[in-house]
Design a protein around this motif. Structure first.
Motif, short mmCIF file in Angstrom:
data_model
loop_
_atom_site.label_atom_id
_atom_site.label_comp_id
_atom_site.label_asym_id
_atom_site.label_seq_id
_atom_site.Cartn_x
_atom_site.Cartn_y
_atom_site.Cartn_z
N ASP A 1 3.61 -10.67 -0.92
CA ASP A 1 3.77 -10.12 0.43
C ASP A 1 2.47 -10.13 1.24
OD1 ASP A 1 6.44 -9.64 -0.06
OD2 ASP A 1 6.08 -7.61 -0.83
N ILE A 2 1.39 -10.62 0.63
CA ILE A 2 0.11 -10.72 1.35
C ILE A 2 0.07 -12.06 2.06
CG2 ILE A 2 -2.40 -10.71 1.14
CD1 ILE A 2 -2.00 -9.07 -1.47
N ARG B 1 -6.15 -0.64 -8.06
CA ARG B 1 -5.33 -1.03 -9.22
C ARG B 1 -4.80 -2.45 -9.03
NH1 ARG B 1 -7.34 2.96 -12.21
NH2 ARG B 1 -6.79 5.03 -11.41
N LEU B 2 -4.93 -3.25 -10.07
CA LEU B 2 -4.45 -4.63 -10.05
C LEU B 2 -3.58 -4.88 -11.27
CD1 LEU B 2 -7.76 -6.53 -9.15
CD2 LEU B 2 -5.90 -5.99 -7.59
N SER B 3 -2.46 -5.56 -11.07
CA SER B 3 -1.58 -5.94 -12.18
C SER B 3 -1.08 -7.35 -11.92
CB SER B 3 -0.38 -4.98 -12.28
OG SER B 3 -0.80 -3.64 -12.44
N TRP C 1 0.75 -7.21 -8.46
CA TRP C 1 0.76 -6.08 -7.55
C TRP C 1 -0.66 -5.57 -7.32
CZ3 TRP C 1 3.69 -6.74 -11.83
CH2 TRP C 1 5.06 -6.92 -11.65
N LEU C 2 -0.85 -5.03 -6.16
CA LEU C 2 -2.14 -4.44 -5.78
C LEU C 2 -1.87 -3.05 -5.22
CD1 LEU C 2 -5.18 -4.59 -4.89
CD2 LEU C 2 -4.37 -5.71 -2.81
N THR C 3 -2.49 -2.04 -5.82
CA THR C 3 -2.39 -0.68 -5.29
C THR C 3 -3.73 -0.29 -4.70
OG1 THR C 3 -0.77 -0.10 -7.00
CG2 THR C 3 -1.76 1.71 -5.77
N LEU C 4 -3.76 -0.08 -3.40
CA LEU C 4 -4.98 0.25 -2.69
C LEU C 4 -5.36 1.71 -2.91
CD1 LEU C 4 -4.01 -1.65 0.57
CD2 LEU C 4 -5.74 -2.36 -1.10
N PRO C 5 -6.63 2.07 -2.67
CA PRO C 5 -7.05 3.48 -2.85
C PRO C 5 -6.20 4.46 -2.04
CG PRO C 5 -8.96 2.07 -2.63
CD PRO C 5 -7.76 1.21 -2.36
N SER C 6 -5.63 4.01 -0.94
CA SER C 6 -4.76 4.86 -0.12
C SER C 6 -3.43 5.14 -0.79
CB SER C 6 -4.50 4.19 1.23
OG SER C 6 -3.76 2.98 1.05
N GLY C 7 -3.11 4.41 -1.86
CA GLY C 7 -1.83 4.53 -2.52
C GLY C 7 -0.84 3.47 -2.10
N ARG C 8 -1.18 2.66 -1.11
CA ARG C 8 -0.28 1.60 -0.62
C ARG C 8 -0.14 0.52 -1.68
NH1 ARG C 8 -0.87 -2.87 3.88
NH2 ARG C 8 1.30 -3.13 4.46
N LEU C 9 1.12 0.17 -2.01
CA LEU C 9 1.42 -0.84 -3.01
C LEU C 9 1.82 -2.13 -2.34
CD1 LEU C 9 1.98 -1.64 -6.01
CD2 LEU C 9 4.33 -0.82 -5.65
N LEU C 10 1.17 -3.23 -2.72
CA LEU C 10 1.49 -4.55 -2.17
C LEU C 10 1.83 -5.51 -3.31
CD1 LEU C 10 -1.35 -5.06 0.47
CD2 LEU C 10 1.08 -4.75 0.97
#
Length: 301
Positions: free
Chosen positions: A65-66, A41-43, A52-61
């Protein structure tokens, strides 16, 4: 420290970098764009430049913060098959536009950047820029004109051909390739890069930051990438070529690269290409050059 690796675990170099960066204390995740939009997911807000980036694991970044991203490979997007061809094209275009925008909007340090990746895809321009910088390049023709190809080959003792974009190994031009029907058919499918054949030695130089590591690649193959038994001999570059490596790095908008040279019997270095995401683990193991550590230093600095 959050670090992303553009690619996935099936790539040995991506997995290698994930392991070493994790051991160095970073929080490392794969950014596999093939999983967008189904699992990734990308927003992004163009007005505030917050994303924001939501990885397949559910981790939100949060994109802020990258810390950095290691560009191993970009595989496009993975749009689900649709029965309507127009809807499929719209979905693909929307997904690619989103990924391309987010890659360029993300303020992290990219090793290497989208601009560098895009420039690498235009290899004729890469050669032209090197020539403008005073770096020797092979006599080269990019063409889909049978007449131009025959004229170019006919005025040289030996010539090689390879794809304009890449993806296949270098081959010598033979009379069979110039057979009119075969040549016309091949060039109606796609253009080709034709170059003078340069006798001599293959040299690969890895330029990373301010460091350059080089080795002679001893191989009887025309394209050393086909030779699994190629011998790597560490060498010191002439000072002028060392400077050219660093100049190429800067001019091509790169943080690191592998530069391939052909050295004539006269000692002249001829530039072939600079790769923004080269393989390096085998080279490092054979030569002892600290390429991995230099990459870790770049990504964590």
């Amino acid at each position: 420290m959050n670090i992303l690796i553009l690619g996935d675990a099936s790539d040995a170099h991506a997995a290698h970098m994930k392991n070493v960066l994790t051991e160095a204390g970073a929080a490392v995740d794969y950014l596999d764009t093939c999983l967008f939009p189904r699992q990734l997911r990308l927003s992004w807000r163009p007005d505030t430049r917050v994303g924001w980036l939501t990885l397949p694991s559910g981790r939100l970044l949060n994109l802020e913060d990258i810390h950095s991203v290691f560009w191993r490979n970009f595989s496009g997007v993975g749009v689900a098959p649709l029965t309507d061809a127009n809807q499929q094209q719209v979905a693909f275009n929307d997904s690619m536009s989103t990924v391309r925008s987010l890659v360029q909007a993300c303020p992290a340090r990219w090793i290497n950047s989208w601009r560098a990746y895009q420039f690498h895809k235009e290899k004729p321009l890469q050669l032209s820029l090197a020539k403008q910088m005073g770096v020797a390049i092979p006599e080269t023709l990019i063409s889909n004109s049978p007449e131009q190809v025959r004229e170019f080959v006919g005025t040289r003792e030996k010539a090689i051909f390879k794809p304009v974009y890449g993806g296949a190994h270098t081959k010598l031009v033979t009379e069979a390739h110039l057979e009119p029907h075969r040549l016309d058919l091949a060039l109606s499918i796609s253009p080709v890069t034709i170059q003078e054949y340069i006798p001599g030695t293959n040299i690969r130089s890895y330029a990373i930051g301010e460091s350059v590591y080089s080795a002679e690649i001893r191989s009887s193959a025309l394209d050393f990438r086909e030779d699994l038994e190629a011998e790597l001999i560490p060498i010191d570059l002439p000072a002028s070529v060392h400077k050219q490596c660093l100049a190429i790095l800067k001019a091509f908008m790169l943080e690191w690269t592998a530069i391939d040279w052909r050295v004539k019997p006269t000692g002249e270095y001829v530039f072939l290409e600079a790769n923004p995401s080269p393989m390096f683990v085998h080279f490092e193991r054979q030569t002892g050059f600290p390429i991995t550590q230099k990459l870790v230093d770049l990504l964590m600095s």
